[in-house]
Design a protein around this motif. Structure first.
Motif, mmCIF file in Angstrom:
data_model
loop_
_atom_site.group_PDB
_atom_site.id
_atom_site.type_symbol
_atom_site.label_atom_id
_atom_site.label_comp_id
_atom_site.label_asym_id
_atom_site.label_seq_id
_atom_site.Cartn_x
_atom_site.Cartn_y
_atom_site.Cartn_z
ATOM 1 N N THR A 152 10.317 6.001 6.353
ATOM 2 C CA THR A 152 9.587 5.004 5.584
ATOM 3 C C THR A 152 8.472 5.680 4.798
ATOM 4 O O THR A 152 7.978 6.739 5.170
ATOM 5 N N PHE A 153 8.090 5.037 3.724
ATOM 6 C CA PHE A 153 7.086 5.584 2.817
ATOM 7 C C PHE A 153 5.679 5.191 3.265
ATOM 8 O O PHE A 153 5.459 4.091 3.773
ATOM 9 N N LYS A 154 4.754 6.097 3.069
ATOM 10 C CA LYS A 154 3.340 5.816 3.324
ATOM 11 C C LYS A 154 2.531 6.427 2.188
ATOM 12 O O LYS A 154 2.816 7.526 1.709
ATOM 13 N N LYS A 155 1.537 5.717 1.724
ATOM 14 C CA LYS A 155 0.666 6.240 0.678
ATOM 15 C C LYS A 155 -0.183 7.391 1.210
ATOM 16 O O LYS A 155 -0.539 7.416 2.389
ATOM 17 N N ALA A 156 -0.504 8.324 0.334
ATOM 18 C CA ALA A 156 -1.462 9.361 0.687
ATOM 19 C C ALA A 156 -2.867 8.823 0.448
ATOM 20 O O ALA A 156 -3.079 7.942 -0.392
ATOM 21 N N ASN A 182 10.575 -1.486 6.543
ATOM 22 C CA ASN A 182 9.346 -0.701 6.543
ATOM 23 C C ASN A 182 8.846 -0.396 7.948
ATOM 24 O O ASN A 182 7.722 0.072 8.130
ATOM 25 N N GLY A 183 9.684 -0.660 8.940
ATOM 26 C CA GLY A 183 9.300 -0.420 10.324
ATOM 27 C C GLY A 183 9.527 -1.661 11.161
ATOM 28 O O GLY A 183 9.829 -2.743 10.641
ATOM 29 N N PRO A 184 9.399 -1.555 12.494
ATOM 30 C CA PRO A 184 9.738 -2.653 13.401
ATOM 31 C C PRO A 184 8.930 -3.924 13.177
ATOM 32 O O PRO A 184 9.386 -5.015 13.527
#
Length: 378
Positions: A152-156, A182-184
């Motif tokens: 899944t994507f996460k912003k920096a 995007n996750g559970p």
């Protein structure tokens, strides 16, 4: 085991997508594999199906893509084109039907309900199978990590000087799958018209079999995306200034700030933007789309070297990517909501990237095609 090493295992086996504008394949390796024998045409006189037969109706949700000859690959004025988009080469394909939109969550849910299908991201991880795809001696991650999930994507939090290190914005997330993209703690409830994601290649094929369809070849995908814009960078022309009106991409500083100039930060509902000439939506941005072609960095060069028009080319006979030597990858097309000019600009028609067969990602989906022969039961 440290988190970075654990993430490295999954990246090495190809669960990650390469979407880097700078690291361009050279095609100079001696380990190249040959193109498929199919698709070679001795001359330009081979006839293909152009117009839709009158006795065949378009299946619900699909549009007719006229057959004919076109130039596949980067156009001369495209300054963002990567080496593996070149050289441009002549291709002829038969006409076919294609989904007007990416397969949606609602459509995929119907397939799962009727078949009981379990996607790759939902299945238990088999380390014995996984280690065959990584360098010998790669240590096994802890069992607490080897649980069903996907990336899944996460912003920096701040500017990222090294855009090659994609571990800065991708995380292995246990419990991420098509129902929880995007996750559970995420859900597709209320997002039935968004494209389904977190589907591996095997999952897309299973859906196609159920629907009586197949995945498009790369040549079919580009023909469909190009429409009548034979010499354009984008499906609407060459004007990048209207990008936010035409597709769902990352606008702002990637991967830190998304200005949402196009109205969305993540996936958008299908048909949120104008269609192309053929009535196809989201052929630029939103989510990447699987094709049936093996990814081989030398394929375009070898096809062009045949000095003939390729007819209905099925792609390379085997995969080859020196940057991901242990992964078996397929070509994906169309770009996604994460594509940015500083990163990959893959909302361009000719843009192509690779993803391994077992990849399930929150910005990768698919659409299907059907040929006249398939509809006639031949």
């Amino acid at each position: 085991m440290q988190y970075v090493k654990i993430l490295g295992v999954f990246l090495m086996i190809g669960v990650m997508v390469q979407c880097k504008e700078g690291k361009k394949p050279t095609g100079d390796s001696k380990d190249s594999t040959p193109i498929s024998e199919a698709g070679k045409a001795p001359n330009k006189d081979v006839a293909v199906l152009v117009e839709k037969p009158e006795n065949i109706e378009a299946p619900d949700g699909m549009v007719w893509i006229p057959g004919g000859e076109f130039t596949q690959g980067a156009v001369p004025q495209d300054k963002m084109a990567m080496d593996h988009e070149k050289p441009a080469h002549k291709v002829k394909i038969d006409g076919f039907f294609m989904d007007a939109t990416e397969v949606t969550n609602a459509e995929f849910a119907k397939f799962v309900e009727e078949t009981g299908y379990i996607t790759v991201a939902e299945r238990a991880i088999d380390w014995e199978e996984m280690k065959s795809q990584v360098p010998e001696g790669t240590p096994k991650p802890h069992d607490s990590i080897l649980q069903p999930g996907s990336l899944t994507f996460k912003k920096a939090k701040s500017t990222v000087p090294n855009l090659y290190d994609f571990s800065q914005w991708w995380s292995w997330t246990i419990g991420a799958n098509w129902k929880h993209p995007n996750g559970p703690d995420s859900s597709i409830e209320g997002k039935e018209n968004e494209p389904v994601v977190q589907v591996a290649y095997e999952d897309a094929l299973a859906y196609c079999e159920w629907a009586g369809r197949r995945l498009p070849t790369e040549a079919e995908w580009e023909r469909a995306a190009r429409g009548n814009k034979a010499e354009s960078i984008y499906f609407w022309g060459d004007d990048e200034s209207v990008l936010s009106q035409m597709g769902n991409t990352w606008e702002g500083e990637f991967p830190v700030i998304n200005s949402k100039a196009d109205g969305f930060e993540s996936r958008a509902e299908v048909k949120s933007y104008p269609p192309n000439d053929f009535g196809l939506y989201d052929m630029a941005g939103n989510v990447w789309e699987w094709t049936s072609d093996w990814y081989n960095i030398n394929y375009y060069k070898e096809l062009d070297a045949q000095n003939s028009v390729a007819v209905n080319p099925p792609g390379a006979s085997s995969p080859y990517n020196p940057n991901m030597p242990y992964a078996k990858e397929k070509v994906m097309r169309g770009g996604s909501f994460l594509c940015n000019a500083s990163y990959c600009a893959s909302y361009r028609i000719s843009s192509r990237m690779a993803s391994s067969l077992d990849s399930a990602l929150e910005h990768l989906g698919f659409r299907t095609v059907a040929t006249v022969d398939m509809l006639q039961g031949n």
